[in-house]
Structure formats: structure tokens, C-alpha cells
Motif scaffolding. Structure first.
Motif, mmCIF file in Angstrom:
data_model
loop_
_atom_site.group_PDB
_atom_site.id
_atom_site.type_symbol
_atom_site.label_atom_id
_atom_site.label_comp_id
_atom_site.label_asym_id
_atom_site.label_seq_id
_atom_site.Cartn_x
_atom_site.Cartn_y
_atom_site.Cartn_z
ATOM 1 N N UNK A 252 0.834 -1.208 0.000
ATOM 2 C CA UNK A 252 0.000 0.000 0.000
ATOM 3 C C UNK A 252 0.868 1.256 0.000
ATOM 4 N N UNK A 253 0.434 2.273 -0.756
ATOM 5 C CA UNK A 253 1.150 3.552 -0.800
ATOM 6 C C UNK A 253 0.240 4.740 -0.488
ATOM 7 N N UNK A 254 -1.061 4.545 -0.525
ATOM 8 C CA UNK A 254 -1.974 5.662 -0.280
ATOM 9 C C UNK A 254 -3.397 5.185 -0.124
ATOM 10 N N UNK A 264 0.250 0.992 -8.439
ATOM 11 C CA UNK A 264 -0.511 1.059 -9.683
ATOM 12 C C UNK A 264 -1.971 1.439 -9.462
ATOM 13 N N UNK A 265 -2.310 1.744 -8.212
ATOM 14 C CA UNK A 265 -3.678 2.140 -7.909
ATOM 15 C C UNK A 265 -4.623 0.980 -7.680
ATOM 16 N N UNK A 266 -4.086 -0.244 -7.629
ATOM 17 C CA UNK A 266 -4.945 -1.413 -7.402
ATOM 18 C C UNK A 266 -5.312 -1.504 -5.929
ATOM 19 N N UNK A 267 -6.571 -1.843 -5.608
ATOM 20 C CA UNK A 267 -6.972 -1.947 -4.201
ATOM 21 C C UNK A 267 -6.118 -2.955 -3.446
ATOM 22 N N UNK A 301 3.700 10.018 -4.563
ATOM 23 C CA UNK A 301 3.479 8.606 -4.899
ATOM 24 C C UNK A 301 2.009 8.238 -4.763
ATOM 25 N N UNK A 302 1.373 8.704 -3.692
ATOM 26 C CA UNK A 302 -0.040 8.383 -3.473
ATOM 27 C C UNK A 302 -0.924 9.016 -4.541
ATOM 28 N N UNK A 303 -0.633 10.266 -4.910
ATOM 29 C CA UNK A 303 -1.435 10.940 -5.938
ATOM 30 C C UNK A 303 -1.299 10.218 -7.275
ATOM 31 N N UNK A 304 -0.060 9.883 -7.658
ATOM 32 C CA UNK A 304 0.141 9.177 -8.927
ATOM 33 C C UNK A 304 -0.622 7.846 -8.934
ATOM 34 N N UNK A 305 -0.536 7.113 -7.845
ATOM 35 C CA UNK A 305 -1.231 5.828 -7.760
ATOM 36 C C UNK A 305 -2.748 6.002 -7.836
ATOM 37 N N UNK A 323 4.313 18.555 -11.900
ATOM 38 C CA UNK A 323 5.505 18.366 -12.741
ATOM 39 C C UNK A 323 6.089 16.971 -12.564
ATOM 40 N N UNK A 324 6.035 16.446 -11.339
ATOM 41 C CA UNK A 324 6.545 15.093 -11.114
ATOM 42 C C UNK A 324 5.604 14.028 -11.703
ATOM 43 N N UNK A 325 4.330 14.345 -11.782
ATOM 44 C CA UNK A 325 3.386 13.386 -12.361
ATOM 45 C C UNK A 325 3.646 13.158 -13.845
#
Length: 327
Positions: A252-254, A264-267, A301-305, A323-325
Motif C-alpha cells: 500500500x502507498x496511499x 498502480x492504484x490497485x486496491x 506517490x499516493x497521488x500518482x497511484x 511536474x513530477x506526475x
């Protein structure tokens, strides 16, 4: 700066020099001297429809070009790139001026966005534990017309009595400024066991709120990193160190509404889900417009995910994160 196109060859379009002179005269009168079309028509003894056609033709030939100059502090190109990269409905980027605390700038931007876009009979779900959202709704002016029918808590809010007022204030204040009815979820966000969670979800007052989650048209949420925010810690709803370690081991990251996801945003499924009184991941991602407000280096990291996983489809963030996204 954007240029709409290159100049075409008038001769290749069958336009003679006399017609070209007229095109240029009309274009300069309208665009440089600010003369309105009816006045141009009268002065040149032309019909107004012909003046309109000439102006359109001048644009098509590239004689007139539209240039958009972005003022300082507006990052439309960056917003467009983030929006395109992640398939968002909208993106708003703000400059926080290099300060560490991004909450005031993001909150003010979110207030402006909500004030401009909340029109009609929206049914809005809110997460209870976001200092940025609290900042935003406190700065929203009350709208002259009803902009929502209900504001519904999507995650329980009861915890430390001294902090509970913060959670209810978010729902209540947003309801006040939009002319909506507030719907509170009178339950803790996190409980001690699945049995307690199931008992709460069986309570008639909670059942009524849960049903409303299926009818939401807009969600307004923060995006959390793995470590609980100071507000969450003060609420009494914060996870234990053991909970956090287990989530880390699962990747988990966020989170959004305490529903955690990986890079990757997967639950990420964990025992924590069985103790959570709140909207499910499937229920949340079924909401048509999902507005996420988050920024600061620790949230990248959490926002990107969250974007990769489709948790939010509208993002309000700061310039550094944006900018990092796209880096």
C-alpha cells in the motif's frame, strides 16, 4: 502561448487581390480598432452576414491568428498534460510559492473550483478527515442558488470528541454554502472488529446513509499517504503501527476514504477493510465525478497511484506534484 495555424496561400484559394484587401481591411477594423460588426458593415456598405463571413475567412486563411498568452501563476499547459496523461476530466494546478505547508493554497484553489463547478442538484459525498477540504469549505462563499441536494459523509467520523467537530463541520459547512441537506454518518471510521462493523452497518440509521452512497453524483476527497495525517491521529481513528506495517508489506502507498491501494492504484485488501465503516472501493469508483485534492512532496506517490487506479478523475494539486506526475 498557442498559435492556431499557418497562413494559407490566398491565390491557391482563388482569392484575388481586391478580395484580399477587403479581408485585411475588415480584419484590422474588427481586431485592431475594436469596431463592431454592424458599424463595419455600415461604414463599408456591406451586409453584416458578409462581414461575419469575411472575418471567418480571414481566420481560415491565417490572416488572423489567435494567440493565448498565459499570465503568471496560470499553468494551463501543465494542467492539460496531466489531464491527458492520466485520462482525467479536469485538472487544476496551483503555485504554492515554495512553502512547506501546501494546505492553504490547495484549499483556496479547491474553494474556487467548487464555487465555479457546483451547479444543479448534485448529491455530493465527502470524506471526513482532510484538513485541506476543511480549509476549502471554510472559504467557499454561500451560493445564491441551490447547488446540491445532499452532502453525505462517506466514512464514519466519530472519534475523539474534541476532533469530531472537525468531521461534522466539513459536511455541515459544505451543505450550508450549497443549500443542501447534510447527511451525517453517526459511526466511527474504524472499529475494533468485523462483528462491530457489521452490527453498525445493520443499524437502521446507518442503512439509510449507506443507501444514499449509491445515488452520489460527485465525490470530494483528500488523497492520503500511508502514514495517517495529524487530523486522523487526533481523531482517535488512526491505525496502529501494526496496521501500517501490514499495509506496507502488502504494497500500500496511499488511500482514499481509508481504502488503500498500491503503486498502480490497485486496491490492497487487508483485515483493515473488515473494520472500516465507509464506502467500498467499487461504490466509490462508480461515482461519476470524483474530485481529489492533495499536494506536497510526501503525497506524490499516493497521488500518482490514485490517478493510475482511477480513484479520482478530477485533480487539484500543486505545481511541484504536477511536474513530477508527468516527469
Amino acid at each position: 502561448m498557442a498559435d492556431t495555424g499557418a497562413t494559407q496561400d490566398p491565390a491557391a484559394q482563388g482569392i484575388g487581390i481586391d478580395q484580399l484587401r477587403l479581408l485585411c481591411k475588415v480584419a484590422r477594423m474588427y481586431h485592431e480598432r475594436g469596431i463592431r460588426q454592424p458599424q463595419i458593415a455600415a461604414q463599408l456598405s456591406l451586409s453584416q452576414p458578409r462581414v461575419s463571413r469575411l472575418l471567418r475567412q480571414a481566420t481560415e486563411l491565417g490572416i488572423v491568428r489567435t494567440v493565448v498568452s498565459l499570465p503568471s501563476g496560470v499553468y494551463a499547459d501543465l494542467e492539460d498534460e496531466v489531464q491527458s496523461r492520466y485520462g482525467l476530466r479536469d485538472c487544476m494546478v496551483v503555485d504554492v510559492g515554495g512553502v512547506q505547508d501546501v494546505v492553504p493554497a490547495l484549499g483556496a484553489a479547491a474553494a474556487d473550483y467548487l464555487d465555479a463547478t457546483l451547479t444543479g442538484e448534485h448529491r455530493i459525498g465527502v470524506s471526513s478527515w482532510s484538513e485541506t477540504l476543511l480549509y476549502a469549505v471554510d472559504r467557499m462563499p454561500r451560493k445564491n442558488t441551490v447547488a446540491a441536494s445532499r452532502i453525505v459523509q462517506m466514512i464514519g467520523g466519530l472519534g475523539d470528541p474534541g476532533v469530531q467537530v472537525q468531521a461534522t463541520r466539513l459536511t455541515g459547512r459544505l451543505a450550508h454554502v450549497t443549500g443542501a441537506t447534510p447527511v451525517f454518518l453517526a459511526a466511527p471510521g474504524l472499529v475494533g472488529s468485523r462483528a462491530v462493523r457489521d452490527a453498525l452497518l445493520g443499524d437502521p440509521s446507518i442503512v439509510d446513509v449507506v443507501r444514499m452512497w449509491d445515488e452520489l453524483t460527485v465525490a470530494l476527497v483528500g488523497i492520503g499517504s500511508l502514514d495517517p495525517s495529524p487530523l486522523m491521529r487526533r481523531s482517535g481513528n488512526a491505525m496502529t503501527e501494526q496496521d501500517q506495517q501490514e499495509l506496507r508489506e502488502l504494497g500500500a502507498v496511499g488511500d482514499v476514504c481509508l481504502r488503500y491501494f498500491d503503486m498502480q492504484g490497485r486496491p490492497v485488501r487487508s483485515p483493515l477493510d473488515d473494520r472500516l465503516v465507509g464506502i467500498t472501493p467499487e461504490g466509490f469508483t462508480a461515482i461519476p465525478r470524483r474530485i481529489g485534492v492533495a499536494g506536497g512532496q510526501r503525497k506524490v506517490t499516493a497521488v500518482r497511484a490514485a490517478l493510475l487506479g482511477g480513484w479520482v478523475n478530477v485533480l487539484i494539486t500543486d505545481r511541484t506534484v504536477a511536474e513530477q506526475l508527468i516527469a
